[in-house]
Design an enzyme around this catalytic site. Structure first.
Site, short mmCIF file in Angstrom:
data_model
loop_
_atom_site.label_atom_id
_atom_site.label_comp_id
_atom_site.label_asym_id
_atom_site.label_seq_id
_atom_site.Cartn_x
_atom_site.Cartn_y
_atom_site.Cartn_z
N GLY A 164 0.81 -1.21 0.00
CA GLY A 164 0.00 0.00 0.00
C GLY A 164 0.85 1.27 0.00
O GLY A 164 0.41 2.31 0.47
N GLY A 165 2.07 1.16 -0.52
CA GLY A 165 2.90 2.35 -0.70
C GLY A 165 3.84 2.64 0.46
O GLY A 165 4.63 3.58 0.40
N LYS A 201 12.87 -3.56 -10.50
CA LYS A 201 12.99 -2.50 -11.49
C LYS A 201 11.90 -1.46 -11.17
O LYS A 201 10.75 -1.84 -10.91
CB LYS A 201 12.76 -3.09 -12.88
CG LYS A 201 12.73 -2.09 -14.00
CD LYS A 201 14.11 -1.81 -14.50
CE LYS A 201 14.13 -0.66 -15.50
NZ LYS A 201 15.48 -0.07 -15.61
N LEU A 203 9.21 0.97 -12.25
CA LEU A 203 8.41 1.23 -13.45
C LEU A 203 7.91 2.68 -13.38
O LEU A 203 7.26 3.07 -12.41
CB LEU A 203 7.24 0.26 -13.55
CG LEU A 203 7.60 -1.24 -13.56
CD1 LEU A 203 6.34 -2.09 -13.73
CD2 LEU A 203 8.61 -1.58 -14.64
N GLU A 275 -3.05 -7.33 -7.75
CA GLU A 275 -2.74 -5.99 -8.26
C GLU A 275 -1.59 -6.05 -9.26
O GLU A 275 -0.58 -6.72 -9.00
CB GLU A 275 -2.27 -5.07 -7.12
CG GLU A 275 -3.31 -4.81 -6.06
CD GLU A 275 -2.83 -3.75 -5.06
OE1 GLU A 275 -3.65 -3.31 -4.26
OE2 GLU A 275 -1.64 -3.36 -5.10
N ARG A 291 -8.62 -9.84 0.85
CA ARG A 291 -9.84 -9.36 1.50
C ARG A 291 -10.77 -8.76 0.44
O ARG A 291 -10.38 -8.59 -0.71
CB ARG A 291 -9.49 -8.26 2.50
CG ARG A 291 -8.69 -7.15 1.85
CD ARG A 291 -8.55 -5.92 2.71
NE ARG A 291 -7.42 -5.11 2.30
CZ ARG A 291 -7.41 -4.24 1.30
NH1 ARG A 291 -8.50 -4.06 0.57
NH2 ARG A 291 -6.33 -3.57 1.00
#
Ligand code: MV4
Length: 448
Positions: A164-165, A201, A203, A275, A291
């Site tokens: 989630g970053g 890598k 992106l 994802e 979930r």
């Protein structure tokens, strides 16, 4: 069928689960914090039980308190909803150990996908395309440099426990790597209690495309096509749509089928999302969420399914209601997340809602928990409602969203409705296929 479900969540998602349970004849208990005692979920559930003070750590994340609530109310299952305990393997185990049904995947699958390096190697072994990078965890800066020199810069160092970053660092060159490596490990240890990292890598400017999957836990699985969630700010998704615009049908269907087979092979149970980043015509796996997701309604509208019904069926041992052939996507769906934030600057806007009118009419769904007299609390995320539209084409869905946003009326707190109107009217958005950096670039340039 399950008889009584304890819902350990709040807001619109608690309502969403109550609604599905009602339709299936399952009784509901909502576990809530003290500030949520007057919530719509508490009003609509059959029973409610207070599990602690406002701070999530003391209520919605307080496992002993939740288990006590389940015992006191004689529930036979626990639904964690979205966020909070929904991807906590220890909690899933605890629920099962108390002879209750955890409405979600097995603790083993939650754990496997929660370790982002293990998730990636699992995905790769199942034939899912992944971002080029290290083979699992990297232990030293020298090893990291070897990997990075091989794949080329820039690279991204990612925490195994991140997601989630959180816990990511871009590195531009060989010489910058050792320092960034040490810093990323340190941050990861502080934030997650684990300093394990891996390398990929980097992106540049991809789209975020994810596939809605659903498994029966016995080797059966279906997909509900994909969603494009690229319109985000600081890792908070703001607008999602299904299907993803501008990607050739054959390629979309092929990746959905690869993901479906993988989930079947895993004998995964319940809803899950794989994802991907999509760049220059190719998909690259990044994570799997184990979930239900906030944006699940667009897939429901696209396919005419109730994913929470499916979830409760599978948790009850009835199996899924459809095979892949029964799942036919129709038209296009868009969701706007209406947060209590200013539309200029995204500043939080807690306070008392003094009036609200929800949009309606054909193809419009309003999943919200707000009402006149509702107090927006600073303790929780600021989502007031999800506005979802469905229409025969993407252009008609945008028009319908504009119409629904016009009908939406709110007094007392600021909301993102005006922001969403600006996006819907924007040429780039209307053309379709904007990248994950598009929104921030527009905001920086003052063009939105
Ligand atoms: C990336 C990436 C670029 N390259 N991985 C951010 C959250 C986590 N799910 C993975 N993320 C990213 N991984 C590689 N190799 C860029 C992001 C990313 C991102 C991904 C999806 C949605 C929004 C994003 C915003 C910033 C960065």
């Amino acid at each position: 069928m399950l008889q009584k479900v304890l819902i350990v969540n709040r807001g619109d998602i608690a309502l969403r689960i109550i609604r599905a349970c009602r339709e299936l004849g399952i009784s509901t208990v909502v576990a809530h914090s003290t500030v949520d005692a007057e919530s719509m979920a508490v009003r609509l559930a059959d029973e409610s039980v207070c599990i602690g003070p406002p701070r999530p750590a003391e209520s919605y994340l307080n496992m002993p308190s939740v288990m006590m609530a389940a015992r006191l109310t004689d529930a036979d299952a626990v639904h964690p909803g979205v966020g909070f305990l929904s991807e906590n393997a220890e909690f899933a185990e605890m629920v099962t150990a108390h002879d209750l049904v955890f409405v979600g995947p097995s603790a083993q699958h939650i754990r496997q996908m929660g370790d982002k390096a293990l998730a990636k190697s699992t995905a790769k072994a199942l034939g899912i395309p992944v971002v080029p990078g290290s083979d699992g965890v990297v232990d030293t800066a020298e090893e990291a440099q070897d990997v990075a020199d091989g794949i080329g810069y820039p690279v991204l160092i990612k925490a195994v426990a991140g997601g989630g970053g959180r816990g990511m660092r871009v590195v531009e060159s060989h010489d910058d790597l050792p320092q960034a490596f040490a810093a990323c490990r340190h941050e990861a240890r502080t934030a997650f209690g684990s300093d394990a990292v891996y390398i990929e890598k980097y992106l540049d400017n991809p789209r975020h495309v994810e596939i809605q999957l659903f498994g029966d836990g016995k080797g059966g699985a279906v997909h509900y096509f994909e969603r494009d969630c690229s319109v985000q700010r600081r890792h908070q998704k703001l607008i999602e749509e299904a299907t993803a615009p501008g990607i050739p049908d054959a390629q979309r269907l092929a990746i959905c089928e690869v993901a479906r087979k993988a989930v079947a092979e895993l004998q995964y149970a319940g809803p899950g999302t794989i994802e991907f980043l999509y760049l220059d015509g190719a998909f690259y796996f990044i994570e799997m969420n184990t979930r239900l997701q906030v944006e699940h309604p667009i897939s429901e509208m696209l396919c005419g399914v109730d994913l929470v019904h499916e979830q409760l069926r599978v948790a009850s041992g009835y199996g899924m209601s459809r095979t892949q052939a029964d799942i036919v996507p129709q038209g296009h769906a868009i969701e706007c997340r209406i947060n209590a934030e200013t539309s200029e600057g995204f500043l939080p806007s807690p306070g008392l809602i003094t009036a609200v009118h929800a949009p309606g009419g054909p193809g419009v769904r309003f999943d919200g928990h707000i009402f006149s007299g509702y107090k927006v609390s600073p303790y929780y995320d600021s989502l007031l409602a999800k506005l979802i539209v469905h229409a025969p084409t993407r252009a008609l869905a945008i028009t319908r969203m504009q119409r629904a946003l016009e009908e939406f009326h709110l007094e007392g707190v600021a909301s993102l409705a005006p922001f969403h109107q600006r996006v819907m009217a924007n040429k780039d958005f209307q053309d379709g296929g904007v990248s994950i950096n598009w929104l921030q670039k527009q905001l920086d340039a003052g063009t939105l």
